[in-house]
Write a protein that holds these residues in place. Structure first.
Motif, PDB file in Angstrom:
ATOM      1  N   ASN A 181       0.855  -1.192   0.000  1.00 43.71           N
ATOM      2  CA  ASN A 181       0.000   0.000   0.000  1.00 43.71           C
ATOM      3  C   ASN A 181       0.886   1.235   0.000  1.00 43.71           C
ATOM      4  OD1 ASN A 181      -2.552  -1.347   0.218  1.00 43.71           O
ATOM      5  ND2 ASN A 181      -2.233  -1.591   2.419  1.00 43.71           N
TER       6      ASN A 181
ATOM      7  N   THR B 139       4.244   1.254  -3.196  1.00 35.95           N
ATOM      8  CA  THR B 139       3.677  -0.052  -3.510  1.00 35.95           C
ATOM      9  C   THR B 139       4.436  -0.698  -4.663  1.00 35.95           C
ATOM     10  OG1 THR B 139       1.469   0.615  -2.796  1.00 35.95           O
ATOM     11  CG2 THR B 139       1.572  -1.243  -4.314  1.00 35.95           C
TER      12      THR B 139
ATOM     13  N   LYS C   4      -4.055  -5.464  -6.998  1.00 39.99           N
ATOM     14  CA  LYS C   4      -5.122  -4.805  -6.239  1.00 39.99           C
ATOM     15  C   LYS C   4      -6.175  -4.205  -7.160  1.00 39.99           C
ATOM     16  CE  LYS C   4      -2.662  -1.945  -3.819  1.00 39.99           C
ATOM     17  NZ  LYS C   4      -2.214  -0.993  -2.785  1.00 39.99           N
TER      18      LYS C   4
ATOM     19  N   LYS D 124      -7.238  -1.416  -1.482  1.00 42.84           N
ATOM     20  CA  LYS D 124      -6.263  -1.442  -0.386  1.00 42.84           C
ATOM     21  C   LYS D 124      -6.118  -2.854   0.193  1.00 42.84           C
ATOM     22  CE  LYS D 124      -4.948   1.189   3.592  1.00 42.84           C
ATOM     23  NZ  LYS D 124      -5.319   1.546   4.927  1.00 42.84           N
TER      24      LYS D 124
ATOM     25  N   LYS E  72      -5.650  -4.950   3.360  1.00 46.46           N
ATOM     26  CA  LYS E  72      -6.019  -4.636   4.744  1.00 46.46           C
ATOM     27  C   LYS E  72      -5.093  -5.265   5.791  1.00 46.46           C
ATOM     28  CE  LYS E  72     -10.747  -3.289   3.997  1.00 46.46           C
ATOM     29  NZ  LYS E  72     -10.540  -2.965   2.635  1.00 46.46           N
TER      30      LYS E  72
END
Length: 160
Positions: free
Chosen positions: A100, A104, A112, A123, A125
């Motif tokens: 993220n 990234t 993603k 995103k 998590k």
């Protein structure tokens, strides 16, 4: 324009650049990992899937990440030793990456975007988010960190 994971490369845990085109015609499971996470025992099942299906064309790629609760503090050598000693990991591991933010890894930006999470979120998590990729290099499905690796077995078999 990016057409598949084969357009990307990343540094393996030894620091050598690897083209994901090396995994052409394989079913690939890409996982962001961490050594000090509640989900770390998933390494055991990831390795079990690796042992069971690698001869049929499954490749598991582990991408250590320290972005979630600082649960991957070690350097490449420490990560590699931890995975080998504690879980007998033989599948390829890569250098620590960001999944993220502004740094990234480009492969992860593509994953993603191609296989969005809950409510269309791109995103990541938490650690042990998994992406299943077909033999043409196309991301097919994203799995939550809580999804146990063995729960992916039927989806993997469909692609093998």
């Amino acid at each position: 324009m990016t057409t598949s994971i084969y357009d990307f490369s990343a540094n393996n845990i030894q620091g050598k650049q690897v083209s994901l085109a090396d995994y052409k015609d394989k079913v690939v499971l890409i996982v962001n990992t961490a050594s000090e996470c509640g989900f770390t025992p998933q390494y055991k099942d990831l390795e079990a899937l690796n042992q069971k299906y690698q001869a049929q064309g499954l490749v598991i790629l582990g991408f250590p990440c320290n972005q979630f609760g600082a649960q991957e503090k070690g350097d490449s050598q420490a990560i590699s030793q931890f995975c080998e000693l504690n879980f007998g990991v033989t599948f390829p591991l890569f250098e620590k990456i960001d999944v993220n933010g502004s740094n990234t890894l480009p492969l992860y930006a593509y994953l993603k975007h191609s296989a969005k999470g809950l409510l269309g979120s791109e995103k990541i998590k938490w650690n042990f988010t998994k992406f299943l990729v077909d033999r043409q290099g196309n991301p097919v499905k994203r799995y939550a960190p809580t999804t146990k690796p063995m729960a992916l077995e039927q989806d993997i078999l469909k692609l093998l």
